[in-house]
Scaffold this motif. Sequence first.
Motif, PDB file in Angstrom:
ATOM      1  N   VAL A  35       0.817  -1.049   0.075  1.00 59.64           N
ATOM      2  CA  VAL A  35      -0.248   0.051  -0.115  1.00 59.64           C
ATOM      3  C   VAL A  35       0.866   1.398   0.012  1.00 59.64           C
ATOM      4  O   VAL A  35       1.936   1.493   0.779  1.00 59.64           O
ATOM      5  N   LEU A  36       0.531   1.998  -0.949  1.00 60.57           N
ATOM      6  CA  LEU A  36       1.090   3.563  -0.971  1.00 60.57           C
ATOM      7  C   LEU A  36      -0.038   4.476  -0.436  1.00 60.57           C
ATOM      8  O   LEU A  36      -0.837   4.498  -0.976  1.00 60.57           O
ATOM      9  N   VAL A  37       0.604   5.346   0.540  1.00 57.74           N
ATOM     10  CA  VAL A  37      -0.372   6.396   1.003  1.00 57.74           C
ATOM     11  C   VAL A  37       0.247   7.637   0.993  1.00 57.74           C
ATOM     12  O   VAL A  37       1.280   7.866   1.818  1.00 57.74           O
ATOM     13  N   VAL A  38      -0.372   8.574   0.362  1.00 58.05           N
ATOM     14  CA  VAL A  38      -0.064  10.102   0.526  1.00 58.05           C
ATOM     15  C   VAL A  38      -0.840  10.603   1.682  1.00 58.05           C
ATOM     16  O   VAL A  38      -2.102  10.552   1.689  1.00 58.05           O
ATOM     17  N   THR A  39      -0.411  11.055   2.859  1.00 57.65           N
ATOM     18  CA  THR A  39      -0.924  11.595   4.007  1.00 57.65           C
ATOM     19  C   THR A  39      -0.450  12.562   4.643  1.00 57.65           C
ATOM     20  O   THR A  39       0.651  13.024   4.470  1.00 57.65           O
ATOM     21  N   HIS A  40      -1.361  13.512   5.454  1.00 58.87           N
ATOM     22  CA  HIS A  40      -1.079  14.444   6.130  1.00 58.87           C
ATOM     23  C   HIS A  40      -1.279  14.252   7.545  1.00 58.87           C
ATOM     24  O   HIS A  40      -1.003  15.127   8.456  1.00 58.87           O
ATOM     25  N   SER A  41      -1.661  12.884   8.002  1.00 59.13           N
ATOM     26  CA  SER A  41      -1.967  12.391   9.128  1.00 59.13           C
ATOM     27  C   SER A  41      -0.725  11.915   9.863  1.00 59.13           C
ATOM     28  O   SER A  41      -0.244  10.678   9.389  1.00 59.13           O
ATOM     29  N   PRO A  42      -0.150  12.290  10.944  1.00 61.60           N
ATOM     30  CA  PRO A  42       0.832  11.711  11.779  1.00 61.60           C
ATOM     31  C   PRO A  42       0.606  10.201  12.263  1.00 61.60           C
ATOM     32  O   PRO A  42       1.377   9.359  12.393  1.00 61.60           O
ATOM     33  N   GLN A  43      -0.815  10.032  12.758  1.00 57.94           N
ATOM     34  CA  GLN A  43      -1.178   8.786  13.342  1.00 57.94           C
ATOM     35  C   GLN A  43      -0.783   7.712  11.965  1.00 57.94           C
ATOM     36  O   GLN A  43      -0.404   6.650  12.199  1.00 57.94           O
ATOM     37  N   VAL A  44      -1.238   8.074  10.753  1.00 53.99           N
ATOM     38  CA  VAL A  44      -1.005   7.186   9.728  1.00 53.99           C
ATOM     39  C   VAL A  44       0.409   6.983   9.290  1.00 53.99           C
ATOM     40  O   VAL A  44       0.892   5.811   9.039  1.00 53.99           O
TER      41      VAL A  44
END
Length: 550
Positions: A483-492
Amino acid sequence: MLRALEIRDMLIIERLDLGFKPGLNVLTGETGAGKSILLDSLGFVLGWRGRAELVRSGAKQGEVTAVFDLTEGHAALAVLEDAGLPCSGELILRRVNTADGRKTGWVNDRRVSGDVLRRLSATLVELHGQHDDRGLLDPKGHCAILDSYADNETQRNAVRKAWSKVGKAKRELTAARTALDEVRAEEEFLRHSVAELTKLGPEPGEEAELDQRRRQMQSAEKIRDDIAQASTSLGYDGAEGAMSSALRWLEGASEKADGRLDAPINALTRAMAELDEASNGVADCLEGLEFNPADLEDTEERLFALRGLARKHNILADDLAGLAVDLSGRLAALDAGEAQMGDLERALREAEDGYDKAAGRLTENRRKAALRLDKAVAGELAPLKMERAVFVTEITETNGGGEGRDAVCFSVATNPGSPAGALNKIASGGELSRFLLALKVCLSEERNDGVTMIFDEIDRGVGGATANAVGRRLKALSDGGQVLVVTHSPQVAALGGQHFRVAKHVTKGVTTSDVMSLDAGERESEIARMLAGDTVTQEARAAARALLAG
């Protein structure tokens, strides 16, 4: 699985070499740093239609190379084989975009079209996000998604075969009706023509034979008198009698001619033999010329009848026999048509009954699977702080087809009492992301097909415990896959097995973007930045360490 991505001169990326691993790969960075450029570049090499201008300003061309590892039996191998391309465990895609807009693609060093790249991409990558109209948000694909969840392949194949039989039966019935209607339109002509041809009974070659016989009889009338006069002249009252008398006189005088008459007598004897042969030939000819005048009349009558019928049908007289066979066959088809129509109509009813049963079984399976899917999604929504939302797989009846009689649409109601609607019409950005993630988790529980899943800011609009729940579900999706995820969430980001940071730099007035793979210490700093903003405090670092510790 995506193993490597190389980007050259695309948008604001000058040169970038990335290596990806199995599991959860996270990409973070400030807004506008260029995270979407990575997805644009990956989409470009996969043949997706995106931005028109991708080449970095000042460069002659941009280039992207993606390397995938394929497991045994991977769906991409079938696409490669169908396209006549080399098949192996490593798949290298490369695509070049020139400054003037020309695009050229290669697969394993073989030049290919964008269509081949897109067919491969469907087996390699899934993109999910708030603006994903290619995947879960597209209602056109919901039926196939539900069938995959329900493992309906056997039932779908049965429906396709049954639908094919219905189509074949309809085509045969339509063709038979058309042919029967055409024959009915000329029934009177057929019956009259067949009767006329049957009465005449023409045979191949008969015209030439009759014409020759007619000419002989016509000629006989003209020459018979001359031949008869010649026969008389050659007979006993003519040449034969005179020669016989001459021979008799010479033979009586030969004893006193001292042999001087031997030669004339011999010659005359030979002449008598030739004369006899000539007389016999003339007699045979006369006999052959004997005919009954009624025969000539009958011959001419049949000859004219054959030629007249041939002109009527605009064919040669020798073809009349074949025409008789053809017209008789069409007439027989007309007489047997009603019985044949009955058989074809019965075959169509049987095919439609078979289709109804197969489609009914498929619908029943879909409805059962829809209930299971709805329940599973509801179970996933609760941890995502959407326990009051409702997810419903709506199945409505449509006209029959190769995929059955069902239209499937994923609909949602975000709050009790709110009207339900299509997934992409009702939910807000954050809600939509969570719906998509819950649905994807449910659909991927038993999936292991080697597809790399990409989530583009699917956690937007959520935070805290909800963001943590999003991250854990992304982590679960990546187990045994990628899985590749572009995120702004520190939890993720804290749950990633591999962490990339995207950053933008301005050097001498030129903006470029690069990506760095972070080690443990750099990850802590990046997650602290995501928590605190520009000024990273000790508290933020402590919180980052706590997130990384799990």
